[in-house]
Scaffold this motif. Structure first.
Motif, PDB file in Angstrom:
ATOM      1  N   PHE A 143     -10.614  -7.278   3.943  1.00  0.00           N
ATOM      2  CA  PHE A 143     -10.411  -5.848   4.247  1.00  0.00           C
ATOM      3  C   PHE A 143      -9.876  -5.567   5.796  1.00  0.00           C
ATOM      4  CE2 PHE A 143     -12.049  -1.737   5.798  1.00  0.00           C
ATOM      5  CZ  PHE A 143     -11.117  -0.976   4.994  1.00  0.00           C
ATOM      6  N   HIS A 144      -9.009  -4.907   6.101  1.00  0.00           N
ATOM      7  CA  HIS A 144      -8.778  -4.500   7.502  1.00  0.00           C
ATOM      8  C   HIS A 144      -8.762  -2.823   7.357  1.00  0.00           C
ATOM      9  CE1 HIS A 144      -7.042  -4.272  11.485  1.00  0.00           C
ATOM     10  NE2 HIS A 144      -7.024  -5.376  11.574  1.00  0.00           N
ATOM     11  N   TRP A 145      -9.296  -2.183   8.474  1.00  0.00           N
ATOM     12  CA  TRP A 145      -9.329  -0.790   8.436  1.00  0.00           C
ATOM     13  C   TRP A 145      -7.955  -0.245   8.518  1.00  0.00           C
ATOM     14  CZ3 TRP A 145      -7.189   1.049  12.835  1.00  0.00           C
ATOM     15  CH2 TRP A 145      -6.996   0.148  14.059  1.00  0.00           C
ATOM     16  N   ALA A 146      -6.814  -1.211   9.085  1.00  0.00           N
ATOM     17  CA  ALA A 146      -5.486  -0.508   9.428  1.00  0.00           C
ATOM     18  C   ALA A 146      -4.937  -0.256   7.785  1.00  0.00           C
ATOM     19  CB  ALA A 146      -4.673  -1.429  10.218  1.00  0.00           C
ATOM     20  N   SER A 147      -5.389  -0.862   6.997  1.00  0.00           N
ATOM     21  CA  SER A 147      -4.998  -0.598   5.583  1.00  0.00           C
ATOM     22  C   SER A 147      -5.248   0.942   5.323  1.00  0.00           C
ATOM     23  CB  SER A 147      -5.854  -1.483   4.451  1.00  0.00           C
ATOM     24  OG  SER A 147      -5.415  -2.814   4.820  1.00  0.00           O
ATOM     25  N   ILE A 158       0.652  -1.168   0.077  1.00  0.00           N
ATOM     26  CA  ILE A 158      -0.059  -0.071  -0.153  1.00  0.00           C
ATOM     27  C   ILE A 158       0.700   1.194  -0.007  1.00  0.00           C
ATOM     28  CG2 ILE A 158      -1.616   1.314   1.375  1.00  0.00           C
ATOM     29  CD1 ILE A 158      -2.666  -1.332   2.520  1.00  0.00           C
ATOM     30  N   SER A 159       1.962   1.300   0.924  1.00  0.00           N
ATOM     31  CA  SER A 159       2.879   2.233   0.827  1.00  0.00           C
ATOM     32  C   SER A 159       3.386   2.805  -0.564  1.00  0.00           C
ATOM     33  CB  SER A 159       3.975   2.232   1.853  1.00  0.00           C
ATOM     34  OG  SER A 159       3.554   1.870   3.186  1.00  0.00           O
ATOM     35  N   LEU A 160       3.530   1.832  -1.512  1.00  0.00           N
ATOM     36  CA  LEU A 160       3.852   1.995  -2.751  1.00  0.00           C
ATOM     37  C   LEU A 160       3.266   3.162  -3.648  1.00  0.00           C
ATOM     38  CD1 LEU A 160       4.657  -1.652  -4.146  1.00  0.00           C
ATOM     39  CD2 LEU A 160       6.058  -0.235  -3.127  1.00  0.00           C
ATOM     40  N   THR A 161       2.275   3.647  -2.941  1.00  0.00           N
ATOM     41  CA  THR A 161       1.314   4.506  -3.600  1.00  0.00           C
ATOM     42  C   THR A 161       2.168   6.175  -3.210  1.00  0.00           C
ATOM     43  OG1 THR A 161      -0.058   4.859  -1.750  1.00  0.00           O
ATOM     44  CG2 THR A 161      -0.751   3.646  -3.435  1.00  0.00           C
ATOM     45  N   ALA A 162       2.950   5.985  -2.556  1.00  0.00           N
ATOM     46  CA  ALA A 162       3.701   7.129  -2.172  1.00  0.00           C
ATOM     47  C   ALA A 162       4.127   7.981  -3.474  1.00  0.00           C
ATOM     48  CB  ALA A 162       4.699   7.027  -1.100  1.00  0.00           C
ATOM     49  N   PRO A 163       5.055   7.217  -4.212  1.00  0.00           N
ATOM     50  CA  PRO A 163       5.683   7.755  -5.320  1.00  0.00           C
ATOM     51  C   PRO A 163       4.416   8.129  -6.417  1.00  0.00           C
ATOM     52  CG  PRO A 163       6.714   5.685  -5.115  1.00  0.00           C
ATOM     53  CD  PRO A 163       5.410   5.850  -4.210  1.00  0.00           C
ATOM     54  N   LEU A 164       3.240   7.507  -6.662  1.00  0.00           N
ATOM     55  CA  LEU A 164       2.278   7.983  -7.178  1.00  0.00           C
ATOM     56  C   LEU A 164       1.721   9.345  -6.867  1.00  0.00           C
ATOM     57  CD1 LEU A 164       0.364   4.535  -7.910  1.00  0.00           C
ATOM     58  CD2 LEU A 164       2.023   5.591  -9.218  1.00  0.00           C
ATOM     59  N   ILE A 165       1.672   9.469  -5.611  1.00  0.00           N
ATOM     60  CA  ILE A 165       1.260  10.600  -4.939  1.00  0.00           C
ATOM     61  C   ILE A 165       2.418  11.833  -5.192  1.00  0.00           C
ATOM     62  CG2 ILE A 165       0.374  11.871  -3.127  1.00  0.00           C
ATOM     63  CD1 ILE A 165      -0.576   9.033  -1.776  1.00  0.00           C
ATOM     64  N   VAL A 213      11.124 -13.215   9.480  1.00  0.00           N
ATOM     65  CA  VAL A 213      10.894 -12.720  11.052  1.00  0.00           C
ATOM     66  C   VAL A 213       9.391 -13.239  11.533  1.00  0.00           C
ATOM     67  CG1 VAL A 213      10.766 -10.760  12.589  1.00  0.00           C
ATOM     68  CG2 VAL A 213      12.462 -10.815  10.772  1.00  0.00           C
ATOM     69  N   PHE A 214       8.162 -12.950  10.579  1.00  0.00           N
ATOM     70  CA  PHE A 214       7.026 -13.109  10.993  1.00  0.00           C
ATOM     71  C   PHE A 214       6.293 -14.520  10.470  1.00  0.00           C
ATOM     72  CE2 PHE A 214       8.102  -8.500  11.523  1.00  0.00           C
ATOM     73  CZ  PHE A 214       8.306  -8.502  12.822  1.00  0.00           C
ATOM     74  N   GLY A 215       6.813 -15.113   9.392  1.00  0.00           N
ATOM     75  CA  GLY A 215       6.334 -16.048   8.869  1.00  0.00           C
ATOM     76  C   GLY A 215       5.211 -15.816   7.765  1.00  0.00           C
ATOM     77  N   ASP A 216       5.070 -14.298   7.474  1.00  0.00           N
ATOM     78  CA  ASP A 216       3.913 -13.986   6.748  1.00  0.00           C
ATOM     79  C   ASP A 216       4.425 -13.940   5.224  1.00  0.00           C
ATOM     80  OD1 ASP A 216       2.492 -13.280   9.054  1.00  0.00           O
ATOM     81  OD2 ASP A 216       3.474 -11.183   9.071  1.00  0.00           O
ATOM     82  N   TRP A 217       3.617 -14.482   4.394  1.00  0.00           N
ATOM     83  CA  TRP A 217       3.850 -14.564   2.816  1.00  0.00           C
ATOM     84  C   TRP A 217       2.742 -13.957   2.469  1.00  0.00           C
ATOM     85  CZ3 TRP A 217       8.053 -14.889   0.205  1.00  0.00           C
ATOM     86  CH2 TRP A 217       8.077 -15.169  -1.243  1.00  0.00           C
ATOM     87  N   PRO A 218       2.832 -12.963   1.498  1.00  0.00           N
ATOM     88  CA  PRO A 218       1.684 -12.187   0.559  1.00  0.00           C
ATOM     89  C   PRO A 218       0.834 -13.151  -0.101  1.00  0.00           C
ATOM     90  CG  PRO A 218       3.712 -10.963   0.365  1.00  0.00           C
ATOM     91  CD  PRO A 218       4.224 -12.236   0.882  1.00  0.00           C
ATOM     92  N   ASP A 219      -0.320 -12.877  -0.028  1.00  0.00           N
ATOM     93  CA  ASP A 219      -1.347 -13.702  -1.012  1.00  0.00           C
ATOM     94  C   ASP A 219      -1.349 -13.181  -2.416  1.00  0.00           C
ATOM     95  OD1 ASP A 219      -3.049 -11.550  -1.060  1.00  0.00           O
ATOM     96  OD2 ASP A 219      -4.429 -12.159   0.732  1.00  0.00           O
ATOM     97  N   ALA A 220      -1.983 -13.949  -3.402  1.00  0.00           N
ATOM     98  CA  ALA A 220      -1.951 -13.543  -4.739  1.00  0.00           C
ATOM     99  C   ALA A 220      -2.642 -11.976  -5.028  1.00  0.00           C
ATOM    100  CB  ALA A 220      -3.013 -14.654  -5.416  1.00  0.00           C
ATOM    101  N   GLY A 221      -3.482 -11.809  -4.107  1.00  0.00           N
ATOM    102  CA  GLY A 221      -4.011 -10.374  -4.326  1.00  0.00           C
ATOM    103  C   GLY A 221      -2.892  -9.243  -3.953  1.00  0.00           C
ATOM    104  N   ILE A 222      -2.240  -9.564  -2.971  1.00  0.00           N
ATOM    105  CA  ILE A 222      -1.310  -8.453  -2.745  1.00  0.00           C
ATOM    106  C   ILE A 222      -0.200  -8.531  -3.836  1.00  0.00           C
ATOM    107  CG2 ILE A 222       0.499  -8.052  -1.146  1.00  0.00           C
ATOM    108  CD1 ILE A 222      -1.036  -9.061   1.165  1.00  0.00           C
ATOM    109  N   LEU A 238      -6.637  -0.568  -4.534  1.00  0.00           N
ATOM    110  CA  LEU A 238      -7.811  -1.275  -4.375  1.00  0.00           C
ATOM    111  C   LEU A 238      -7.736  -2.803  -4.214  1.00  0.00           C
ATOM    112  CD1 LEU A 238     -10.366   0.982  -6.210  1.00  0.00           C
ATOM    113  CD2 LEU A 238      -9.870   1.147  -3.815  1.00  0.00           C
ATOM    114  N   ILE A 239      -6.898  -3.562  -5.245  1.00  0.00           N
ATOM    115  CA  ILE A 239      -6.594  -4.868  -5.334  1.00  0.00           C
ATOM    116  C   ILE A 239      -6.132  -5.277  -3.984  1.00  0.00           C
ATOM    117  CG2 ILE A 239      -5.717  -6.527  -6.570  1.00  0.00           C
ATOM    118  CD1 ILE A 239      -5.851  -5.067  -9.056  1.00  0.00           C
ATOM    119  N   VAL A 240      -5.075  -4.509  -3.467  1.00  0.00           N
ATOM    120  CA  VAL A 240      -4.204  -4.936  -2.364  1.00  0.00           C
ATOM    121  C   VAL A 240      -5.557  -4.800  -1.053  1.00  0.00           C
ATOM    122  CG1 VAL A 240      -2.602  -4.466  -0.659  1.00  0.00           C
ATOM    123  CG2 VAL A 240      -2.398  -4.399  -3.007  1.00  0.00           C
ATOM    124  N   ILE A 241      -6.223  -3.640  -0.921  1.00  0.00           N
ATOM    125  CA  ILE A 241      -6.992  -3.444   0.270  1.00  0.00           C
ATOM    126  C   ILE A 241      -8.089  -4.448   0.285  1.00  0.00           C
ATOM    127  CG2 ILE A 241      -8.210  -1.858   1.386  1.00  0.00           C
ATOM    128  CD1 ILE A 241      -6.288   0.504   0.678  1.00  0.00           C
TER     129      ILE A 241
END
Length: 299
Positions: free
Chosen positions: A156-160, A110-117, A265-274, A146-149
């Motif tokens: 969807f998680h509000w923290a996004s 989601i933070s990748l939007t910074a260069p677009l902004i 570190v956390f064992g998290d792997w992004p899903d296909a949508g991300i 929107l695909i990521v969030i």
């Protein structure tokens, strides 16, 4: 035989050097985020954000004062520097709070939007003109968000939304960094970037303070400051070497670092949508950067 002065780097070399500094920053920030996520389980986001900012200030003062003296604290644009600092602190606070709820890789995507902004705001704030093609690329990039969030779904998680706010503040921070780049040194800008977080937060910190619970936690608090300081010095250096809308897309190296850190570190792997959303965002950002580079060469 006398030494001859070295020729100044040409425009192409300066752009490449700026890209290298931005890529280095993109590798340092995910590690800093992992420290913040670990600490966020036991400490408030306010304390974590303050520690990052205060450690940032102390580290840079220790490095720069012996070399540059008190002159490194002089700025020609104090108001802009304070506003930069406010934007960076708000960005960090939103990001650190968000990653206590969502994986680092998702937040990074989601933070990748910074260069677009940055590309969107570069025209009104920096006078760097845009084109209809770049506006279309911006629309595509935000579709990737929107695909990521995935609003309206169970994923969807509000923290996004906090990360979207973080990215917006960080984009404004970069625009303001570009505005002072020709007036203040990268060292000065790097120090001032955390003034608000380091000293402004002292007014409310006593209400959320928890003493670090051991040397490991203390090392993480200190490490955030060092990594943040070096990373943001690299950003300031990069934006002083080349235009913001060329440099900013190279933050995308941060996504790879975030995936690696999140997995290791956390064992998290992004899903296909991300992955799909991130690919759309990166493609849009890289097209904007490429089109601007082609325009610069043509001119």
């Amino acid at each position: 035989m006398t030494d001859q002065p070295r020729p100044a780097a040409g425009p192409a070399q300066r752009v490449l050097l700026g890209i290298a500094f931005m890529c280095l920053a993109g590798l340092l920030f995910p590690v800093m985020s992992s420290f913040a996520k670990i600490l966020g389980a036991d400490y408030s986001s306010l304390q974590v954000s303050w520690a990052r900012a205060f450690g940032h200030i102390l580290f840079l003062l220790a490095v720069f004062l012996p070399r540059y003296g008190l002159g490194v604290l002089r700025t020609r644009r104090p108001g802009t520097q304070v506003l930069r600092s406010c934007m960076l602190f708000t960005s960090n606070l939103c990001h650190f709070f968000a990653i206590t709820f969502i994986p680092i890789a998702k937040a990074a995507a989601i933070s990748l939007t910074a260069p677009l902004i940055v590309a969107l705001l570069a025209w009104p704030m920096l006078g760097e003109r845009t084109t209809p093609g770049r506006i279309a690329a911006l629309g595509l990039g935000f579709l990737g968000v929107l695909i990521v969030i995935r609003p309206g779904t169970a994923l969807f998680h509000w923290a996004s939304l906090l990360v979207v706010g973080s990215a917006t503040c960080y984009a404004i921070y970069q625009i303001l960094t570009r505005r002072v780049a020709g007036l203040d040194s990268p060292e000065t800008s790097a120090i001032f970037s955390s003034v608000i977080g380091a000293f402004g937060m002292l007014l409310v910190l006593p209400f959320s303070w928890i003493t670090p619970q051991g040397l490991f936690d203390l090392a993480l608090f200190c490490g955030m400051g060092v990594l943040g300081a070096v990373g943001h010095w690299c950003v300031a250096k990069a934006l002083g070497l080349a235009p913001a809308n060329i440099i900013s897309p190279f933050q995308y190296f941060q996504l790879l670092g975030s995936v690696a850190v999140g997995w290791l570190v956390f064992g998290d792997w992004p899903d296909a949508g991300i992955w799909i959303g991130a690919a759309v965002i990166v493609s849009a950002g890289l097209w904007i950067g490429w089109s601007q580079t082609r325009k610069t060469r043509a001119g």
